[in-house]
Write a protein that holds these residues in place. Structure first.
Motif: not given
Length: 260
Positions: A22, A27, A30, A150, A153, A157, A200, A205
């Motif tokens: 990744q 993600g 996940e 990203r 994200s 996070r 992604s 998801m």
């Protein structure tokens, strides 16, 4: 058969392991967790760090320092020297960080190999796509996403601002690419390493996992067909070799039955 949200998914007999590579913040972890849950397979992500820590007798925090990282050329030269096993080093003074790093990297390779042999596993990162590149029963997934996606994200996070989040992503991507190039001699962007590359950012998801499961099913089916074809070719070759040892009349009869 496995059930998720009322839908049925068939296990893939031909595929025994999935590796997930990744881009940082895309993600991939996940997706790997969802895949492991849907297939009822074991997930090796943070768990792999715990296994390495147990094997080399370091804390998980110490192992994380060396996780998917390599040091300078001088440090790599030092750790390339012959090294005793952890058992032989027991009771000696604390190891140099460079030696600890090598122990961790070697433990990662051993655990990945053992995990692949056991099967039914989803392995995240750690160069598994390169270590297991020649195994036909392993499916290699690459997860990517646009940089701005990203960044958002990582902000959410990790609680960083936009500038720090972007710098964090760039640092982690460079760090992992260097790790793979140094340890395996290949580029993370080598398209030949992956069976499927997934953006992604384009689906939710569950839909992303659906796409991977579909690819797994089709790949497993293709592998089974190839195995059957190989068995038939082997059996045909065996019969022809046997026929060559017979009299001309009997040999013609065996060849005729094979062609029929």
């Amino acid at each position: 058969m496995n059930s998720t949200n009322g839908q049925q998914y068939t296990r893939t007999p031909g595929i025994q392991v999935i590796t997930v590579s990744q881009q940082y913040g895309s993600g991939g972890s996940e997706i790997a967790a969802w895949l492991a849950q849907r297939l009822d397979w074991q997930l090796f992500d943070d768990r792999l760090v715990a296994l390495v820590a147990q094997e080399v007798e370091l804390t998980e925090e110490e192992v994380e320092v060396y996780d998917e990282r390599v040091d300078s050329f001088a440090s790599r030269l030092l750790v390339s020297m012959p090294l005793a096993t952890p058992e032989l080093l027991a009771g000696n003074p604390p190891l140099l960080p460079q030696i600890q790093q090598r122990l961790c990297h070697e433990a990662v390779r051993r655990i990945i190999a053992e995990t692949a042999n056991a099967g039914n596993a989803v392995i995240v990162g750690r160069g598994a796509q390169m270590q297991l590149a020649n195994r036909r029963d392993v499916f290699h997934l690459r997860v990517v996403a646009p940089l701005e996606r990203r960044v958002r994200s990582v902000i959410q996070r990790e609680g960083l601002d936009k500038v720090r989040a972007r710098a964090r992503i760039q640092q982690k991507d460079r760090q992992y690419a260097r790790y793979l190039q140094t340890c395996y001699g290949r580029s993370i962007n080598d398209v030949d390493l992956y069976d499927l590359t997934l953006n992604s950012s384009i689906l939710d998801m569950e839909s992303l996992v659906d796409q991977v499961c579909l690819a797994l099913e089709r790949t497993g089916r293709q592998l089974r067909l190839q195995c059957v074809e190989q068995m038939l070719r082997t059996e045909s070759d065996w019969c022809l070799r046997g026929a060559a040892a017979l009299t001309p009349e009997a040999s013609d009869g065996v060849r005729g039955s094979i062609l029929w």
